[in-house]
Design an enzyme around this catalytic site. Structure first.
Site, PDB file in Angstrom:
ATOM      1  N   GLY A  16     -16.126 -42.402   7.679  1.00  0.00           N
ATOM      2  CA  GLY A  16     -16.703 -41.614   6.581  1.00  0.00           C
ATOM      3  C   GLY A  16     -18.210 -41.822   6.495  1.00  0.00           C
ATOM      4  N   ASP A 145     -17.288 -48.626   0.566  1.00  0.00           N
ATOM      5  CA  ASP A 145     -16.239 -49.496   0.014  1.00  0.00           C
ATOM      6  C   ASP A 145     -16.655 -50.971   0.026  1.00  0.00           C
ATOM      7  OD1 ASP A 145     -14.891 -47.079   0.071  1.00  0.00           O
ATOM      8  OD2 ASP A 145     -13.765 -47.571   1.886  1.00  0.00           O
ATOM      9  N   ARG A 281     -11.384 -38.375 -21.823  1.00  0.00           N
ATOM     10  CA  ARG A 281     -11.782 -37.410 -20.795  1.00  0.00           C
ATOM     11  C   ARG A 281     -11.941 -38.170 -19.495  1.00  0.00           C
ATOM     12  NH1 ARG A 281     -10.549 -34.457 -24.272  1.00  0.00           N
ATOM     13  NH2 ARG A 281     -11.644 -32.634 -25.108  1.00  0.00           N
TER      14      ARG A 281
HETATM   15  O1  F6P Z   1     -13.969 -45.277   3.135  1.00  0.00           O
HETATM   16  C1  F6P Z   1     -14.876 -44.468   2.465  1.00  0.00           C
HETATM   17  C2  F6P Z   1     -14.161 -43.497   1.553  1.00  0.00           C
HETATM   18  O2  F6P Z   1     -15.139 -42.735   0.868  1.00  0.00           O
HETATM   19  C3  F6P Z   1     -13.179 -44.124   0.578  1.00  0.00           C
HETATM   20  O3  F6P Z   1     -13.815 -44.726  -0.520  1.00  0.00           O
HETATM   21  C4  F6P Z   1     -12.310 -42.952   0.251  1.00  0.00           C
HETATM   22  O4  F6P Z   1     -11.020 -43.374  -0.141  1.00  0.00           O
HETATM   23  C5  F6P Z   1     -12.248 -42.201   1.563  1.00  0.00           C
HETATM   24  O5  F6P Z   1     -13.364 -42.604   2.331  1.00  0.00           O
HETATM   25  C6  F6P Z   1     -12.274 -40.698   1.442  1.00  0.00           C
HETATM   26  O6  F6P Z   1     -12.092 -40.148   2.703  1.00  0.00           O
HETATM   27  P1  F6P Z   1     -12.369 -38.614   3.047  1.00  0.00           P
HETATM   28  O7  F6P Z   1     -13.846 -38.447   3.201  1.00  0.00           O
HETATM   29  O8  F6P Z   1     -11.636 -38.395   4.301  1.00  0.00           O
HETATM   30  O9  F6P Z   1     -11.877 -37.801   1.904  1.00  0.00           O
END
Ligand code: F6P
Length: 363
Positions: A16, A145, A281
């Protein structure tokens, strides 16, 4: 006398995206090109670019940089967070080992070493691929993360916390105006680092993280106590991997059956409303935390990591990952990184700080 051939290294981003990747790319190229006279081949779309024929590559010389790359979010190289070459999902539903195709591409491109910017999953794949292909590998950790072992911070984390804190800063006045409980759900996968840091920085009243099991009645009691003390609103930060009271993770289901964490904030919000009578909310911050211009610390970290990664290759090192420890960039063996995950230390400074501030973890 024949001119000696320039050393050529490959550089890719994997997993990511996050803010600060471009700053790391810039640092690698500055050091490799200016410091050692090497060529840097930027590999596009992570390992997916090496499965294409011809492979998706471009030379990253200093002329590529126009002065703004340090400030840019995302990655100019593109990235993928699926399609492991050792178990590649084929269109017919089967899974194929395509690792040799990646290695053939390196050979074809005459790449003598690889620098990969990625999270722990990418480190494991890239290290295995480079060992199989017989070329040195140096890893640079990135992930919002912040769950990569041995490094106090990975590229992208500080920006993610800043973005999430900005969100709490926006939510607080509207919460106060309407006497509401605002729930902010943040990413972080199985670690609660973003939620914990954001909750402290943004003055949350409750922080829910996967590392600390919570009791929703205790969360509600804390909010009622705040109300009784005259506080008419509250801020709750909830990590995406937090489970429901009955122990289930909450997922967003996407097309083709893909499941990603998402939605626990709504479950918690409903329960708080039921148990406290307060209006709630929910805001799911999602990918906002991954974007935008990197904060200064991510640029500093990315720059230090990029320079050190090249210096390691120049010193003949391989299979190391650069890490940030005690205000220094140092390096550790990759195989030690990939067998661990860095969760929140439930007895650590930040959890103690939050508790000392009267923030509830619902435990
Ligand atoms: O590992 C980084 C992250 O942004 C996580 O925090 C999240 O769960 C995941 O990637 C989201 O992944 P994607 O971009 O595939 O939706």
């Amino acid at each position: 006398m024949a001119e000696s051939k320039k050393k050529r290294i490959g550089l890719l981003t994997s997993g990511g995206d996050c803010a600060g990747l471009n700053a790391a790319i810039r640092a690698v190229v500055c050091r490799a090109v200016n410091g050692f006279g090497w060529e840097v081949m930027g590999i596009r779309e992570g390992t997916a670019g090496l499965l294409q024929r011809p492979p998706l590559v471009e030379e990253l010389g200093m002329r590529v940089f126009t002065g703004n790359i340090l400030r840019m979010g995302g990655t100019i190289l593109g990235t993928v967070n699926k399609g492991n070459p050792f178990a590649y999902p084929m269109p017919d539903g089967t899974v194929k080992d395509r690792s040799n195709e990646v290695i053939e591409a390196w050979r074809e491109l005459d790449i003598a070493a690889l620098i990969g910017i990625g999270g722990d999953g990418s480190m494991a794949i890239l290290s295995r691929l480079t060992q199989q292909g017989g070329i040195p590998f140096i890893g640079i950790p990135k992930t919002i993360d912040n769950d990569v072992a041995f490094t106090e911070a990975a590229i992208g984390f500080n920006t993610a916390v800043t973005r999430a804190t900005d969100a709490l800063d926006c939510l607080q006045p509207t919460a106060a105006s309407h006497h509401r409980v605002m729930i902010l759900e943040v990413m972080g996968r199985d670690a609660g680092h973003i939620a914990l840091n954001t909750g402290i920085a943004g003055g949350a009243n409750v922080i829910l993280i996967p590392e600390i099991p919570y009791n929703i009645q205790k969360v509600a009691d804390h909010i009622v106590t705040l109300q009784e003390r005259g506080r008419s609103h509250a801020l709750v930060v909830c990590a995406e991997a937090v489970r429901t009271s009955s122990g289930e993770a909450v997922y967003d289901t996407h097309s083709k059956g893909a499941r990603r964490y998402g939605g626990i904030g709504h479950v918690v919000g409903e329960q708080i409303e039921e148990l406290t009578g307060a209006e709630t909310r929910v805001t799911i911050l999602g990918h906002v935390a991954r974007g935008g211009s990197p904060v200064a610390m991510d640029r500093v970290l990315a720059s230090a990591f990029g320079v050190h990664a090249v210096d390691l290759l120049a010193a003949g090192k391989r299979d190391r990952m650069v890490v940030w420890q005690h205000r220094e960039v140092v390096d550790v063996p990759i195989e030690e990184v990939i067998t661990r995950m860095r969760a929140v230390d439930v007895n650590g400074t930040l959890v103690r700080t939050a508790r000392g501030l009267g923030i509830s973890f619902g435990d």
